[in-house]
Design a protein around this motif. Structure first.
Motif, PDB file in Angstrom:
ATOM      1  N   ASP A   1       6.891 -12.820  -3.303  1.00 53.40           N
ATOM      2  CA  ASP A   1       6.861 -12.564  -4.754  1.00 53.40           C
ATOM      3  C   ASP A   1       6.001 -11.346  -5.076  1.00 53.40           C
ATOM      4  O   ASP A   1       6.340 -10.544  -5.955  1.00 53.40           O
ATOM      5  N   LYS A   2       4.897 -11.220  -4.388  1.00 55.37           N
ATOM      6  CA  LYS A   2       3.976 -10.097  -4.599  1.00 55.37           C
ATOM      7  C   LYS A   2       4.647  -8.772  -4.238  1.00 55.37           C
ATOM      8  O   LYS A   2       4.517  -7.769  -4.947  1.00 55.37           O
ATOM      9  N   VAL A   3       5.413  -8.775  -3.129  1.00 58.29           N
ATOM     10  CA  VAL A   3       6.121  -7.562  -2.703  1.00 58.29           C
ATOM     11  C   VAL A   3       7.218  -7.209  -3.705  1.00 58.29           C
ATOM     12  O   VAL A   3       7.368  -6.055  -4.109  1.00 58.29           O
ATOM     13  N   GLU A   4       7.992  -8.230  -4.119  1.00 58.87           N
ATOM     14  CA  GLU A   4       9.058  -7.990  -5.103  1.00 58.87           C
ATOM     15  C   GLU A   4       8.498  -7.404  -6.389  1.00 58.87           C
ATOM     16  O   GLU A   4       9.093  -6.492  -6.979  1.00 58.87           O
ATOM     17  N   GLN A   5       7.374  -7.912  -6.817  1.00 61.28           N
ATOM     18  CA  GLN A   5       6.763  -7.414  -8.052  1.00 61.28           C
ATOM     19  C   GLN A   5       6.347  -5.944  -7.895  1.00 61.28           C
ATOM     20  O   GLN A   5       6.528  -5.137  -8.809  1.00 61.28           O
ATOM     21  N   LYS A   6       5.811  -5.592  -6.725  1.00 62.53           N
ATOM     22  CA  LYS A   6       5.350  -4.220  -6.482  1.00 62.53           C
ATOM     23  C   LYS A   6       6.525  -3.240  -6.476  1.00 62.53           C
ATOM     24  O   LYS A   6       6.373  -2.069  -6.857  1.00 62.53           O
ATOM     25  N   PHE A   7       7.702  -3.727  -6.058  1.00 64.93           N
ATOM     26  CA  PHE A   7       8.888  -2.873  -5.980  1.00 64.93           C
ATOM     27  C   PHE A   7       9.884  -3.202  -7.101  1.00 64.93           C
ATOM     28  O   PHE A   7      11.078  -2.975  -6.959  1.00 64.93           O
ATOM     29  N   SER A   8       9.374  -3.692  -8.216  1.00 60.93           N
ATOM     30  CA  SER A   8      10.236  -4.180  -9.300  1.00 60.93           C
ATOM     31  C   SER A   8      11.031  -3.069  -9.993  1.00 60.93           C
ATOM     32  O   SER A   8      12.001  -3.342 -10.699  1.00 60.93           O
ATOM     33  N   SER A   9      10.635  -1.814  -9.789  1.00 61.66           N
ATOM     34  CA  SER A   9      11.393  -0.712 -10.387  1.00 61.66           C
ATOM     35  C   SER A   9      12.723  -0.489  -9.661  1.00 61.66           C
ATOM     36  O   SER A   9      13.591   0.235 -10.147  1.00 61.66           O
ATOM     37  N   MET A  10      12.893  -1.126  -8.508  1.00 62.37           N
ATOM     38  CA  MET A  10      14.130  -1.024  -7.740  1.00 62.37           C
ATOM     39  C   MET A  10      14.968  -2.285  -7.944  1.00 62.37           C
ATOM     40  O   MET A  10      14.451  -3.353  -8.265  1.00 62.37           O
ATOM     41  N   LYS A  11      16.262  -2.145  -7.750  1.00 62.07           N
ATOM     42  CA  LYS A  11      17.183  -3.278  -7.910  1.00 62.07           C
ATOM     43  C   LYS A  11      17.223  -4.089  -6.616  1.00 62.07           C
ATOM     44  O   LYS A  11      17.407  -3.541  -5.534  1.00 62.07           O
ATOM     45  N   LEU A  12      17.022  -5.416  -6.736  1.00 62.53           N
ATOM     46  CA  LEU A  12      17.105  -6.294  -5.574  1.00 62.53           C
ATOM     47  C   LEU A  12      18.578  -6.540  -5.244  1.00 62.53           C
ATOM     48  O   LEU A  12      19.309  -7.134  -6.021  1.00 62.53           O
ATOM     49  N   VAL A  13      19.008  -6.066  -4.076  1.00 62.59           N
ATOM     50  CA  VAL A  13      20.405  -6.187  -3.653  1.00 62.59           C
ATOM     51  C   VAL A  13      20.615  -7.449  -2.826  1.00 62.59           C
ATOM     52  O   VAL A  13      21.601  -8.168  -2.994  1.00 62.59           O
TER      53      VAL A  13
ATOM     54  N   MET B   1       0.831  -1.214   0.000  1.00 61.48           N
ATOM     55  CA  MET B   1       0.000   0.000   0.000  1.00 61.48           C
ATOM     56  C   MET B   1       0.866   1.265   0.000  1.00 61.48           C
ATOM     57  O   MET B   1       0.531   2.265  -0.637  1.00 61.48           O
ATOM     58  N   LEU B   2       2.006   1.207   0.696  1.00 71.31           N
ATOM     59  CA  LEU B   2       2.888   2.366   0.819  1.00 71.31           C
ATOM     60  C   LEU B   2       4.014   2.375  -0.222  1.00 71.31           C
ATOM     61  O   LEU B   2       4.910   3.225  -0.148  1.00 71.31           O
ATOM     62  N   ALA B   3       3.965   1.457  -1.175  1.00 69.33           N
ATOM     63  CA  ALA B   3       5.086   1.250  -2.101  1.00 69.33           C
ATOM     64  C   ALA B   3       5.582   2.537  -2.748  1.00 69.33           C
ATOM     65  O   ALA B   3       6.781   2.839  -2.750  1.00 69.33           O
ATOM     66  N   SER B   4       4.684   3.322  -3.290  1.00 70.21           N
ATOM     67  CA  SER B   4       5.077   4.544  -3.989  1.00 70.21           C
ATOM     68  C   SER B   4       5.755   5.532  -3.039  1.00 70.21           C
ATOM     69  O   SER B   4       6.811   6.088  -3.349  1.00 70.21           O
ATOM     70  N   ASP B   5       5.172   5.733  -1.867  1.00 71.82           N
ATOM     71  CA  ASP B   5       5.725   6.688  -0.896  1.00 71.82           C
ATOM     72  C   ASP B   5       7.065   6.216  -0.346  1.00 71.82           C
ATOM     73  O   ASP B   5       7.966   7.029  -0.119  1.00 71.82           O
ATOM     74  N   LEU B   6       7.202   4.926  -0.125  1.00 68.65           N
ATOM     75  CA  LEU B   6       8.467   4.391   0.387  1.00 68.65           C
ATOM     76  C   LEU B   6       9.592   4.582  -0.630  1.00 68.65           C
ATOM     77  O   LEU B   6      10.706   4.981  -0.272  1.00 68.65           O
ATOM     78  N   GLN B   7       9.297   4.304  -1.892  1.00 67.53           N
ATOM     79  CA  GLN B   7      10.321   4.447  -2.927  1.00 67.53           C
ATOM     80  C   GLN B   7      10.728   5.915  -3.102  1.00 67.53           C
ATOM     81  O   GLN B   7      11.916   6.223  -3.268  1.00 67.53           O
ATOM     82  N   LYS B   8       9.758   6.819  -3.037  1.00 68.15           N
ATOM     83  CA  LYS B   8      10.056   8.247  -3.184  1.00 68.15           C
ATOM     84  C   LYS B   8      10.876   8.789  -2.020  1.00 68.15           C
ATOM     85  O   LYS B   8      11.548   9.815  -2.161  1.00 68.15           O
ATOM     86  N   ALA B   9      10.810   8.113  -0.880  1.00 69.78           N
ATOM     87  CA  ALA B   9      11.537   8.575   0.305  1.00 69.78           C
ATOM     88  C   ALA B   9      13.025   8.256   0.233  1.00 69.78           C
ATOM     89  O   ALA B   9      13.816   8.780   1.018  1.00 69.78           O
ATOM     90  N   VAL B  10      13.412   7.394  -0.710  1.00 71.09           N
ATOM     91  CA  VAL B  10      14.808   6.950  -0.833  1.00 71.09           C
ATOM     92  C   VAL B  10      15.544   7.838  -1.844  1.00 71.09           C
ATOM     93  O   VAL B  10      15.040   8.103  -2.944  1.00 71.09           O
ATOM     94  N   LYS B  11      16.734   8.281  -1.483  1.00 70.00           N
ATOM     95  CA  LYS B  11      17.567   9.034  -2.419  1.00 70.00           C
ATOM     96  C   LYS B  11      17.948   8.171  -3.612  1.00 70.00           C
ATOM     97  O   LYS B  11      17.973   6.943  -3.511  1.00 70.00           O
ATOM     98  N   GLU B  12      18.287   8.805  -4.713  1.00 69.49           N
ATOM     99  CA  GLU B  12      18.795   8.070  -5.870  1.00 69.49           C
ATOM    100  C   GLU B  12      20.062   7.319  -5.459  1.00 69.49           C
ATOM    101  O   GLU B  12      20.986   7.896  -4.877  1.00 69.49           O
ATOM    102  N   GLY B  13      20.081   6.026  -5.707  1.00 68.04           N
ATOM    103  CA  GLY B  13      21.213   5.189  -5.294  1.00 68.04           C
ATOM    104  C   GLY B  13      21.113   4.701  -3.858  1.00 68.04           C
ATOM    105  O   GLY B  13      21.949   3.916  -3.397  1.00 68.04           O
ATOM    106  N   GLY B  14      20.085   5.168  -3.144  1.00 71.85           N
ATOM    107  CA  GLY B  14      19.899   4.774  -1.750  1.00 71.85           C
ATOM    108  C   GLY B  14      19.225   3.415  -1.618  1.00 71.85           C
ATOM    109  O   GLY B  14      18.840   2.787  -2.609  1.00 71.85           O
ATOM    110  N   LEU B  15      19.073   2.971  -0.373  1.00 72.57           N
ATOM    111  CA  LEU B  15      18.572   1.626  -0.102  1.00 72.57           C
ATOM    112  C   LEU B  15      17.235   1.658   0.633  1.00 72.57           C
ATOM    113  O   LEU B  15      16.990   2.524   1.479  1.00 72.57           O
TER     114      LEU B  15
END
Length: 275
Positions: free
Chosen positions: A247-259, A221-235
């Motif tokens: 799998d569902k969570v990974e798919q929702k955050f698929s625009s980020m790199k899985l470290v 539910m918070l995916a968009s806000d959480l991603q926007k809170a991270v600096k470019e290159g941040g974690l």
């Protein structure tokens, strides 16, 4: 404290909810429910309550037109030092360089000691999700990194990050949790930059690291806000994810790199990087 206390076990043959309501209306003592029985404990005499339950069973039988009885068992037990027993049951926890312990247990020299007294606010380190976050924070936090702890609970992750040299903000939608976190920072003689009651939307900046140990549905539910809170290159460190939802969570955050993807029992913690 009295040397003994009284314990009354009530086991109705049927219509359990009616007996429970009746007992709760008569007594303000704490009630335990166990396998069809109602258990009351008190330093006061419970014999009159015992008679009342038996009389209630008879009246209920007449009113409902069926035979109803309630087995009652009144015991006298030795009082014990419950506080001491409880304290002995709370075990300290090692998570690499962190040593999480209650205030009545001494810290360990050479470790990053974190004092957390178990309370209503979630987070004493023993749950698999908190453990995973503590493990990964040590790996990815750099000195003077900015960090936001979303859903901070007891504040354990923020305190851990602070002990790694981070500058921390923290928030929780539960006012009791933010109050607990403030007290735990004082207990650990650590400081935070900013704390608020609310969620990630109230942030005023982007962060090098954002950690959110909540549950999968809320993370999504918070995916968009959480991603926007991270600096470019941040974690972004996400936890509270059961294996059936990972799998569902990974798919929702698929625009980020899985470290990194850490698993303990059936719980996952993910480390993601903003591209």
């Amino acid at each position: 404290m009295e040397k003994t206390y009284n314990e009354l076990h009530i086991t109705p043959s049927s219509d359990y909810p009616l007996f429970l309501d009746f007992i709760m209306s008569l007594s303000d003592e704490a009630i335990e429910e166990a396998e069809g029985s109602i258990i009351l404990r008190s330093e006061d005499n419970l014999e009159m309550l015992c008679f009342g339950v038996e009389a209630f069973a008879k009246e209920l039988s007449l009113a409902l037109g069926k035979e109803i009885h309630a087995e009652t068992k009144l015991l006298v037990k030795e009082n014990e030092d419950w506080i001491a027993q409880y304290r002995n049951s709370v075990q300290p926890l090692h998570v690499n360089d962190f040593y999480i312990h209650p205030s009545w247990v001494e810290g360990v020299e050479g470790k990053k000691n974190i004092i957390i007294d178990p309370a209503l606010a979630f987070g004493s380190g023993h749950h698999e999700t908190t453990y995973g976050c503590l493990l990964l924070l040590q790996k990815y936090i750099n000195k003077d990194a900015s960090l936001l702890d979303v859903g901070c609970g007891s504040g354990i992750l923020s305190i851990a990050a602070r002990k790694c040299g981070a500058i921390v903000d923290l928030c929780d939608t539960d006012e009791q949790a933010t109050g607990s976190a403030i007290e735990n920072f004082k207990l650990n003689r650590e400081n935070f930059n900013r704390i608020w009651t609310g969620s990630v939307q109230k942030r005023e900046q982007e962060y090098d690291v954002v950690v959110a140990n909540i549950i999968a549905d809320v993370l999504i539910m918070l995916a968009s806000d959480l991603q926007k809170a991270v600096k470019e290159g941040g974690l972004l460190i996400l936890s509270g994810i059961l294996d059936k939802y990972v799998d569902k969570v990974e798919q929702k955050f698929s625009s980020m790199k899985l470290v990194e993807k850490y698993q303990k029992e059936e719980w996952f913690t993910l480390v993601l990087q903003r591209n």
